[in-house]
Motif scaffolding. Structure first.
Motif, PDB file in Angstrom:
ATOM      1  N   UNK A  72      -3.323  44.684 -11.108  1.00 22.95           N
ATOM      2  CA  UNK A  72      -4.620  45.306 -11.412  1.00 22.95           C
ATOM      3  C   UNK A  72      -4.781  45.365 -12.925  1.00 22.95           C
ATOM      4  N   UNK A  73      -5.807  44.687 -13.451  1.00 17.22           N
ATOM      5  CA  UNK A  73      -6.010  44.583 -14.889  1.00 17.22           C
ATOM      6  C   UNK A  73      -7.502  44.705 -15.211  1.00 17.22           C
ATOM      7  N   UNK A  74      -7.815  44.698 -16.499  1.00 17.84           N
ATOM      8  CA  UNK A  74      -9.196  44.514 -16.941  1.00 17.84           C
ATOM      9  C   UNK A  74      -9.318  43.097 -17.484  1.00 17.84           C
ATOM     10  N   UNK A  75     -10.529  42.603 -17.587  1.00 16.44           N
ATOM     11  CA  UNK A  75     -10.706  41.264 -18.152  1.00 16.44           C
ATOM     12  C   UNK A  75     -10.226  41.234 -19.604  1.00 16.44           C
ATOM     13  N   UNK A  76     -10.333  42.376 -20.274  1.00 14.41           N
ATOM     14  CA  UNK A  76      -9.839  42.487 -21.643  1.00 14.41           C
ATOM     15  C   UNK A  76      -8.327  42.298 -21.682  1.00 14.41           C
ATOM     16  N   UNK A  77      -7.621  42.926 -20.721  1.00 11.59           N
ATOM     17  CA  UNK A  77      -6.170  42.755 -20.642  1.00 11.59           C
ATOM     18  C   UNK A  77      -5.812  41.284 -20.485  1.00 11.59           C
ATOM     19  N   UNK A  78      -6.539  40.603 -19.606  1.00  9.84           N
ATOM     20  CA  UNK A  78      -6.253  39.188 -19.347  1.00  9.84           C
ATOM     21  C   UNK A  78      -6.379  38.372 -20.632  1.00  9.84           C
ATOM     22  N   UNK A  79      -7.492  38.566 -21.349  1.00 11.07           N
ATOM     23  CA  UNK A  79      -7.730  37.806 -22.579  1.00 11.07           C
ATOM     24  C   UNK A  79      -6.670  38.114 -23.625  1.00 11.07           C
ATOM     25  N   UNK A  80      -6.374  39.405 -23.827  1.00 16.02           N
ATOM     26  CA  UNK A  80      -5.410  39.778 -24.862  1.00 16.02           C
ATOM     27  C   UNK A  80      -3.999  39.296 -24.544  1.00 16.02           C
ATOM     28  N   UNK A  81      -3.614  39.399 -23.264  1.00 17.37           N
ATOM     29  CA  UNK A  81      -2.289  38.914 -22.866  1.00 17.37           C
ATOM     30  C   UNK A  81      -2.179  37.409 -23.068  1.00 17.37           C
ATOM     31  N   UNK A  82      -3.260  36.700 -22.741  1.00 17.34           N
ATOM     32  CA  UNK A  82      -3.225  35.246 -22.885  1.00 17.34           C
ATOM     33  C   UNK A  82      -3.115  34.848 -24.355  1.00 17.34           C
ATOM     34  N   UNK A  83      -3.868  35.530 -25.217  1.00 14.23           N
ATOM     35  CA  UNK A  83      -3.792  35.245 -26.654  1.00 14.23           C
ATOM     36  C   UNK A  83      -2.380  35.511 -27.173  1.00 14.23           C
ATOM     37  N   UNK A  84      -1.808  36.631 -26.722  1.00 12.28           N
ATOM     38  CA  UNK A  84      -0.456  36.964 -27.166  1.00 12.28           C
ATOM     39  C   UNK A  84       0.556  35.926 -26.692  1.00 12.28           C
ATOM     40  N   UNK A  85       0.378  35.452 -25.452  1.00 13.42           N
ATOM     41  CA  UNK A  85       1.301  34.443 -24.917  1.00 13.42           C
ATOM     42  C   UNK A  85       1.181  33.115 -25.664  1.00 13.42           C
ATOM     43  N   UNK A  86      -0.022  32.780 -26.108  1.00 12.24           N
ATOM     44  CA  UNK A  86      -0.194  31.570 -26.916  1.00 12.24           C
ATOM     45  C   UNK A  86       0.573  31.716 -28.225  1.00 12.24           C
ATOM     46  N   UNK A  87       0.458  32.886 -28.840  1.00 14.52           N
ATOM     47  CA  UNK A  87       1.166  33.128 -30.097  1.00 14.52           C
ATOM     48  C   UNK A  87       2.679  33.122 -29.895  1.00 14.52           C
ATOM     49  N   UNK A  88       3.117  33.639 -28.736  1.00 14.94           N
ATOM     50  CA  UNK A  88       4.557  33.692 -28.445  1.00 14.94           C
ATOM     51  C   UNK A  88       5.079  32.404 -27.814  1.00 14.94           C
ATOM     52  N   UNK A  89       4.169  31.470 -27.582  1.00 13.65           N
ATOM     53  CA  UNK A  89       4.524  30.203 -26.920  1.00 13.65           C
ATOM     54  C   UNK A  89       5.177  30.448 -25.557  1.00 13.65           C
ATOM     55  N   UNK A  90       4.552  31.353 -24.790  1.00  9.86           N
ATOM     56  CA  UNK A  90       5.090  31.691 -23.463  1.00  9.86           C
ATOM     57  C   UNK A  90       3.996  31.599 -22.400  1.00  9.86           C
ATOM     58  N   UNK A  91       3.141  30.580 -22.507  1.00  8.40           N
ATOM     59  CA  UNK A  91       2.027  30.464 -21.559  1.00  8.40           C
ATOM     60  C   UNK A  91       2.499  30.197 -20.135  1.00  8.40           C
ATOM     61  N   UNK A  92       3.648  29.524 -19.971  1.00  9.61           N
ATOM     62  CA  UNK A  92       4.154  29.262 -18.619  1.00  9.61           C
ATOM     63  C   UNK A  92       4.522  30.553 -17.915  1.00  9.61           C
ATOM     64  N   UNK A  93       5.115  31.479 -18.649  1.00 10.75           N
ATOM     65  CA  UNK A  93       5.440  32.789 -18.075  1.00 10.75           C
ATOM     66  C   UNK A  93       4.169  33.522 -17.670  1.00 10.75           C
ATOM     67  N   UNK A  94       3.148  33.415 -18.515  1.00 11.65           N
ATOM     68  CA  UNK A  94       1.850  34.028 -18.222  1.00 11.65           C
ATOM     69  C   UNK A  94       1.272  33.467 -16.922  1.00 11.65           C
ATOM     70  N   UNK A  95       1.323  32.152 -16.756  1.00 12.52           N
ATOM     71  CA  UNK A  95       0.766  31.528 -15.560  1.00 12.52           C
ATOM     72  C   UNK A  95       1.534  31.910 -14.305  1.00 12.52           C
ATOM     73  N   UNK A  96       2.860  32.012 -14.415  1.00 10.50           N
ATOM     74  CA  UNK A  96       3.635  32.441 -13.249  1.00 10.50           C
ATOM     75  C   UNK A  96       3.251  33.864 -12.851  1.00 10.50           C
ATOM     76  N   UNK A  97       3.025  34.685 -13.853  1.00 15.28           N
ATOM     77  CA  UNK A  97       2.677  36.093 -13.581  1.00 15.28           C
ATOM     78  C   UNK A  97       1.367  36.206 -12.825  1.00 15.28           C
ATOM     79  N   UNK A  98       0.361  35.448 -13.256  1.00 17.88           N
ATOM     80  CA  UNK A  98      -0.969  35.604 -12.672  1.00 17.88           C
ATOM     81  C   UNK A  98      -1.212  34.729 -11.449  1.00 17.88           C
TER      82      UNK A  98
END
Length: 509
Positions: A235-261
């Protein structure tokens, strides 16, 4: 000075010194006072998310402390906590916020304190995983209930982010009052809670702020976890989704992000309208592919918004069509009976004795949304506690005078009262008023009646249109706009209009 009064004084000061967008979207809407220690000169404020807590702590603590000092009269330390942790935020957040990130506005109300989210490493190894079977989509039949497969161990990779559901413990079906304004949405929600992803997927709930959209969404989550304890629910907000994705891009962890969602069984997204804001095309693209993956895997999705999909201007057409392909339903402002029922439920939960006419007075004068109704009720509870009194009409009138101002004589007014008054005042037939005649002697009184219904009853445009022989809500909106413009241009008409409205209210001039 009580905590509520202190916070109100601080807000008045912060409104003067902070940019309007910052104040409206981050401070006023997302922070509530938690406690104040006079001994330690320490004020603790509660924020909705850890991200917001760290961000505001880093950038606006000085402004908060200055406002607190002005309100209290001495230097005061301010600390921010999250609703989940109930611990002060660190002086220097460990996770620094990139300077280039601009947090999109968020309009959700501050959630009530929530229990700490269960950490994944504490899940017993023998726990089983809920698996969605292949389900036929058949409008004419009721599909069988989903099943929980036995003895399927939950496997987690080392870098997988836990599925913290972030559900508000107070937002359940048990304390959600059903009325005409939300009956359809509630029926669909309960159907989903019993059998997810079988018929209503995605489920899109829209309506103005403070009408119970988030409450209903969280209620689905609680019921699903009751029926299917091993579900992976996010359960998230659309803001959470955007901010988490931006952070994952910066951390180079987009694959982890995709597995999560993309591996969840149920995805709840609050305030989906903010996904259409800004130029973050990469996050929109990511959400589109996440949506497709979950839909193809027959995973349930629930979204809330303040407007229907077609009115989210910057939302891509391909995503808008997918929202509209599911169940789209509106929650409208509660009518008088529902507002009264809500107040009675709250009073009984607090185990406080009340006079029915006192609750009726609150319901008649606070009609915008449930959030404002709850704010008025809390104010009444506070005054009743201080006075060591039950909820009586005199107490309520004093407690919510900030809403009613000097209109203590104002009563709940029905559409029938208004239409009957207009017929008598203009000496016209009721059938003509409700009919299709467009002559000036009928059209103007009809528009005045529609305008008064909107101003004096608090009913929605669609509800008023239905009362006027099934007219479209746009007709009512046009009538209200025309009367307003006429009143602005013609002082004599404005004076006459106000006199008629006061006569309907029963207020002496």
């Amino acid at each position: 000075m009580d905590l509520l009064s202190l916070w109100e004084k601080m807000l008045a000061n912060l409104k003067q010194v902070l940019p309007q967008e910052i104040f409206n979207n981050w401070i006023e809407s997302n922070i509530i006072p938690y406690s104040y220690s006079e001994k330690d000169n320490l004020l603790i404020l509660d924020t909705m998310t850890k991200f917001l807590c760290n961000y505001v702590s880093k950038r606006y603590t000085a402004d908060l402390e200055a406002a607190a000092q002005k309100a209290i009269g001495r230097p005061t330390k301010v600390r921010l906590i999250t609703s989940q942790e109930k611990e002060p935020a660190p002086e220097a957040p460990q996770e620094a916020v990139a300077e280039t990130i601009v947090l999109p506005p968020q309009h959700t109300a501050p959630a009530a304190p929530e229990p700490p989210a269960q950490k994944e490493q504490n899940i017993p190894s023998e726990q089983t995983e809920w698996v969605q079977p292949e389900l036929p989509i058949d409008e004419g039949q009721t599909a069988a209930m989903p099943v929980v497969k036995d003895a399927v161990p939950v496997s987690h990779t080392a870098d997988e982010i836990p599925y913290n559901n972030n559900l508000n413990k107070d937002y359940t079906f048990d304390n959600f009052i059903v009325g005409n304004s939300n009956r359809v949405a509630t029926a669909v929600a309960k159907s989903i809670a019993a059998a997810p992803a079988q018929k209503w997927n995605p489920f899109y709930i829209y309506g103005d702020s403070g009408l119970g959209k988030t409450h209903l969404m969280h209620a689905i989550g609680h019921e699903l976890l009751k029926n299917f304890p091993n579900m992976r629910l996010l359960c998230i907000t659309s803001e959470d989704f955007v901010n988490e994705f931006i952070q994952c891009i910066q951390d180079k962890s987009t694959e982890s992000f995709r597995r999560r969602y993309r591996n969840v069984d149920v995805l709840f997204v609050d305030d989906i309208q903010f996904l259409g804001r800004g130029d973050k095309e990469s996050s929109k693209e990511e959400f589109f592919h996440t949506f497709n993956k979950l839909y193809q895997d027959k995973k349930q999705m629930v979204f809330t918004s303040d407007r229907p999909p077609r009115d989210i201007k910057k939302l891509e057409e391909r995503l808008r069509s997918r929202f509209e392909n599911g169940m789209v339903t509106q929650i409208e402002p509660p009518d008088l009976e529902t507002r009264t029922a809500i107040l009675r439920a709250w009073a009984e939960k607090e185990n406080i004795t009340y006079d029915l006419d006192a609750l009726n007075y609150i319901a008649a004068n606070v009609s915008e949304n449930i959030r404002k109704l709850h704010g008025a009720f809390i104010r009444v509870l506070l005054e009743a506690s201080q006075a060591k009194s039950n909820i009586t009409l005199p107490l309520v009138k004093h407690a919510i005078s900030y809403i009613t101002d000097v209109q203590d004589e104002k009563k709940y007014i029905t559409i029938d009262e208004i239409t009957n008054y207009i017929c008598q005042h203009y000496n016209i037939n009721y059938k003509d008023l409700m009919g299709k005649k467009k002559t000036k002697d009928i059209a103007l009184p009809r528009q005045i009646a529609m305008y008064m219904c909107r101003e004096l009853t608090g009913n929605t445009y669609p509800h008023i249109g239905t009362a006027f022989n099934g007219r479209d809500h746009t007709t009512v909106m046009h009538a209200c706009t025309k009367i307003l413009k006429k009143a602005e241009k013609e002082p004599h008409f404005k004076e006459h209009l106000e006199k008629m409205m006061n006569e309907i209210r029963g207020v002496d001039n």
